[in-house]
Design a protein around this motif. Sequence first.
Motif, PDB file in Angstrom:
ATOM      1  N   LEU A 192      17.793  59.823  41.464  1.00  0.00           N
ATOM      2  CA  LEU A 192      18.229  58.682  40.658  1.00  0.00           C
ATOM      3  C   LEU A 192      17.686  58.768  39.231  1.00  0.00           C
ATOM      4  CD1 LEU A 192      17.901  55.700  43.186  1.00  0.00           C
ATOM      5  CD2 LEU A 192      19.938  57.036  42.592  1.00  0.00           C
ATOM      6  N   LEU A 193      16.439  59.218  39.092  1.00  0.00           N
ATOM      7  CA  LEU A 193      15.863  59.372  37.756  1.00  0.00           C
ATOM      8  C   LEU A 193      16.669  60.385  36.947  1.00  0.00           C
ATOM      9  CD1 LEU A 193      12.013  59.460  38.526  1.00  0.00           C
ATOM     10  CD2 LEU A 193      13.350  57.530  37.703  1.00  0.00           C
ATOM     11  N   SER A 194      17.069  61.456  37.616  1.00  0.00           N
ATOM     12  CA  SER A 194      17.869  62.484  36.958  1.00  0.00           C
ATOM     13  C   SER A 194      19.270  61.971  36.617  1.00  0.00           C
ATOM     14  CB  SER A 194      17.959  63.719  37.860  1.00  0.00           C
ATOM     15  OG  SER A 194      18.790  64.691  37.291  1.00  0.00           O
ATOM     16  N   ARG A 195      19.873  61.257  37.549  1.00  0.00           N
ATOM     17  CA  ARG A 195      21.243  60.749  37.371  1.00  0.00           C
ATOM     18  C   ARG A 195      21.358  59.880  36.123  1.00  0.00           C
ATOM     19  NH1 ARG A 195      23.297  57.562  42.427  1.00  0.00           N
ATOM     20  NH2 ARG A 195      23.233  59.691  43.276  1.00  0.00           N
ATOM     21  N   HIS A 196      20.346  59.080  35.872  1.00  0.00           N
ATOM     22  CA  HIS A 196      20.408  58.128  34.750  1.00  0.00           C
ATOM     23  C   HIS A 196      19.683  58.628  33.493  1.00  0.00           C
ATOM     24  CE1 HIS A 196      22.462  55.108  37.075  1.00  0.00           C
ATOM     25  NE2 HIS A 196      21.557  55.180  38.028  1.00  0.00           N
ATOM     26  N   GLY A 197      19.230  59.891  33.518  1.00  0.00           N
ATOM     27  CA  GLY A 197      18.550  60.439  32.336  1.00  0.00           C
ATOM     28  C   GLY A 197      17.247  59.737  32.025  1.00  0.00           C
ATOM     29  N   ALA A 198      16.626  59.144  33.053  1.00  0.00           N
ATOM     30  CA  ALA A 198      15.427  58.334  32.831  1.00  0.00           C
ATOM     31  C   ALA A 198      14.240  59.174  32.372  1.00  0.00           C
ATOM     32  CB  ALA A 198      15.063  57.578  34.109  1.00  0.00           C
ATOM     33  N   MET A 199      14.113  60.370  32.924  1.00  0.00           N
ATOM     34  CA  MET A 199      12.997  61.233  32.527  1.00  0.00           C
ATOM     35  C   MET A 199      13.146  61.659  31.058  1.00  0.00           C
ATOM     36  SD  MET A 199      10.996  61.597  35.226  1.00  0.00           S
ATOM     37  CE  MET A 199      10.112  63.161  35.180  1.00  0.00           C
ATOM     38  N   ASP A 200      14.361  62.051  30.672  1.00  0.00           N
ATOM     39  CA  ASP A 200      14.587  62.468  29.281  1.00  0.00           C
ATOM     40  C   ASP A 200      14.349  61.315  28.311  1.00  0.00           C
ATOM     41  OD1 ASP A 200      15.198  65.045  30.009  1.00  0.00           O
ATOM     42  OD2 ASP A 200      17.366  64.724  30.047  1.00  0.00           O
ATOM     43  N   ALA A 201      14.767  60.112  28.698  1.00  0.00           N
ATOM     44  CA  ALA A 201      14.590  58.941  27.828  1.00  0.00           C
ATOM     45  C   ALA A 201      13.109  58.601  27.676  1.00  0.00           C
ATOM     46  CB  ALA A 201      15.356  57.747  28.389  1.00  0.00           C
ATOM     47  N   ALA A 202      12.358  58.669  28.779  1.00  0.00           N
ATOM     48  CA  ALA A 202      10.917  58.397  28.712  1.00  0.00           C
ATOM     49  C   ALA A 202      10.208  59.480  27.905  1.00  0.00           C
ATOM     50  CB  ALA A 202      10.329  58.313  30.123  1.00  0.00           C
ATOM     51  N   ARG A 203      10.674  60.722  28.054  1.00  0.00           N
ATOM     52  CA  ARG A 203      10.105  61.833  27.281  1.00  0.00           C
ATOM     53  C   ARG A 203      10.318  61.596  25.785  1.00  0.00           C
ATOM     54  NH1 ARG A 203      12.768  65.443  29.686  1.00  0.00           N
ATOM     55  NH2 ARG A 203      11.196  65.940  31.267  1.00  0.00           N
ATOM     56  N   ALA A 204      11.495  61.135  25.415  1.00  0.00           N
ATOM     57  CA  ALA A 204      11.790  60.842  24.007  1.00  0.00           C
ATOM     58  C   ALA A 204      10.868  59.742  23.483  1.00  0.00           C
ATOM     59  CB  ALA A 204      13.256  60.434  23.852  1.00  0.00           C
ATOM     60  N   ASP A 205      10.582  58.742  24.317  1.00  0.00           N
ATOM     61  CA  ASP A 205       9.659  57.675  23.912  1.00  0.00           C
ATOM     62  C   ASP A 205       8.264  58.238  23.655  1.00  0.00           C
ATOM     63  OD1 ASP A 205      11.734  55.922  24.221  1.00  0.00           O
ATOM     64  OD2 ASP A 205      10.875  54.825  25.919  1.00  0.00           O
ATOM     65  N   ALA A 206       7.794  59.103  24.558  1.00  0.00           N
ATOM     66  CA  ALA A 206       6.459  59.698  24.392  1.00  0.00           C
ATOM     67  C   ALA A 206       6.377  60.483  23.087  1.00  0.00           C
ATOM     68  CB  ALA A 206       6.142  60.604  25.581  1.00  0.00           C
ATOM     69  N   LEU A 207       7.410  61.260  22.794  1.00  0.00           N
ATOM     70  CA  LEU A 207       7.426  62.053  21.563  1.00  0.00           C
ATOM     71  C   LEU A 207       7.435  61.149  20.325  1.00  0.00           C
ATOM     72  CD1 LEU A 207       9.978  64.788  22.680  1.00  0.00           C
ATOM     73  CD2 LEU A 207       7.525  65.112  22.316  1.00  0.00           C
ATOM     74  N   ALA A 208       8.158  60.031  20.410  1.00  0.00           N
ATOM     75  CA  ALA A 208       8.213  59.092  19.285  1.00  0.00           C
ATOM     76  C   ALA A 208       6.843  58.462  19.029  1.00  0.00           C
ATOM     77  CB  ALA A 208       9.256  58.009  19.553  1.00  0.00           C
ATOM     78  N   TRP A 209       6.124  58.110  20.099  1.00  0.00           N
ATOM     79  CA  TRP A 209       4.781  57.542  19.934  1.00  0.00           C
ATOM     80  C   TRP A 209       3.821  58.588  19.358  1.00  0.00           C
ATOM     81  CZ3 TRP A 209       3.537  52.693  19.536  1.00  0.00           C
ATOM     82  CH2 TRP A 209       4.329  51.719  20.150  1.00  0.00           C
ATOM     83  N   ALA A 210       3.963  59.842  19.757  1.00  0.00           N
ATOM     84  CA  ALA A 210       3.121  60.902  19.190  1.00  0.00           C
ATOM     85  C   ALA A 210       3.377  61.036  17.689  1.00  0.00           C
ATOM     86  CB  ALA A 210       3.388  62.228  19.901  1.00  0.00           C
ATOM     87  N   GLU A 211       4.626  60.908  17.282  1.00  0.00           N
ATOM     88  CA  GLU A 211       4.947  60.966  15.854  1.00  0.00           C
ATOM     89  C   GLU A 211       4.336  59.785  15.104  1.00  0.00           C
ATOM     90  OE1 GLU A 211       6.351  63.359  13.982  1.00  0.00           O
ATOM     91  OE2 GLU A 211       6.272  64.560  15.822  1.00  0.00           O
ATOM     92  N   ARG A 212       4.337  58.610  15.752  1.00  0.00           N
ATOM     93  CA  ARG A 212       3.708  57.429  15.131  1.00  0.00           C
ATOM     94  C   ARG A 212       2.212  57.654  14.935  1.00  0.00           C
ATOM     95  NH1 ARG A 212       6.209  51.800  17.483  1.00  0.00           N
ATOM     96  NH2 ARG A 212       4.464  50.968  16.278  1.00  0.00           N
ATOM     97  N   ALA A 213       1.599  58.277  15.923  1.00  0.00           N
ATOM     98  CA  ALA A 213       0.167  58.578  15.822  1.00  0.00           C
ATOM     99  C   ALA A 213      -0.088  59.499  14.632  1.00  0.00           C
ATOM    100  CB  ALA A 213      -0.328  59.225  17.116  1.00  0.00           C
ATOM    101  N   LYS A 214       0.724  60.536  14.496  1.00  0.00           N
ATOM    102  CA  LYS A 214       0.560  61.494  13.398  1.00  0.00           C
ATOM    103  C   LYS A 214       0.788  60.820  12.041  1.00  0.00           C
ATOM    104  CE  LYS A 214       2.660  65.485  14.221  1.00  0.00           C
ATOM    105  NZ  LYS A 214       3.724  66.384  14.756  1.00  0.00           N
ATOM    106  N   SER A 215       1.766  59.926  11.975  1.00  0.00           N
ATOM    107  CA  SER A 215       2.054  59.225  10.714  1.00  0.00           C
ATOM    108  C   SER A 215       0.886  58.359  10.265  1.00  0.00           C
ATOM    109  CB  SER A 215       3.306  58.357  10.865  1.00  0.00           C
ATOM    110  OG  SER A 215       4.439  59.154  11.114  1.00  0.00           O
ATOM    111  N   ALA A 216       0.187  57.766  11.239  1.00  0.00           N
ATOM    112  CA  ALA A 216      -0.944  56.888  10.895  1.00  0.00           C
ATOM    113  C   ALA A 216      -2.052  57.646  10.176  1.00  0.00           C
ATOM    114  CB  ALA A 216      -1.499  56.238  12.174  1.00  0.00           C
TER     115      ALA A 216
END
Length: 333
Positions: free
Chosen positions: A284-308
């Motif tokens: 189900l996680l794969s069917r709805h792209g949930a892992m990829d979406a959560a991965r994108a969130d993690a990468l976005a937060w890492a970018e926020r950390a670097k920007s700070a």
Amino acid sequence: MGVNENVLKPLDRLASELSAEMEAVNALIRARMSSRHAPRIPEVTAHLIEAGGKRLRPMLTLAAAKLLDYPGAYHIHLAATVEFIHTATLLHDDVVDESRQRRGRPTANLLWDNKSSVLVGDYLFARSFQLMVEPGNLRTLEILANASATIAEGEVLQLTAAQDLKTDESIYLQVIRGKTAALFSAATKVGGVIANAPEQQVEALFDYGDALGIAFQIVDDLLDYGGATETIGKNIGDDFRERKLTLPVIKAVAQADNEERAFWSRCIEKGDQHEGDLEHALTLLSRHGAMDAARADALAWAERAKSALAALPGHPIREMLSDLADFVVSRVA
């Protein structure tokens, strides 16, 4: 997925840069975790503290202080305080979660018992407050005391939110800001405060730690559904078995049809799990792209950390902290 040598370099570089300070922190930790009257305290504490953890949180305090050219010695006390708070919460978490493995080894509650884990955790919290008083800095005391309360609050919130399908991403963020990011941001912020840095730099350090902690926890939640046991130090699917509604599942539930929602309700809300349910959850996680979406969130937060970090002085440690943000998410990038 194994961790290759290149991935480890940012953390290794930071550890090498801070090796003398970390030796002093470790010596202070060993001295303060002793007990003349209760030998079980150093036994239980040593099992966890000597288990090969990366000491990431105290390193953040040391890095922040060194980046801002702090000339004193109290960053050692603050870093040890951060590690004691972290270790206390791990001891309590393993009892609450009924965990059997931590950092690839049997948990303290499994080797001893729940009572020992809870009481030794309490002892370490008390020790952390003794340590955080010693610098005589009221603001660092306030930051670490507030973080301790926030961590406990986040854990209690998770008790109810983690098994309720109505939990959305905003509540999830509130939980992980409490139970994980609060100590990251406190660790970085106190390093700036003890160095008497300008307020803009202190807040930048807080923002870095906050975003890094959120990215760290999202990655941890992702790895629970797709990391190797030797990489994550726990068993695959532990969060599912413990009925924790983490970000990948929240994203899948948001897109679930009635049949899928009934599955999640049975497994997470009611705890009625059968053989093959974990595999179906992964489907189900794969069917709805949930892992990829959560991965994108993690990468976005890492970018926020670097920007700070842009608000902080140019320094080799600043570059290491930027690389560290990339390292945290590299296991799922």
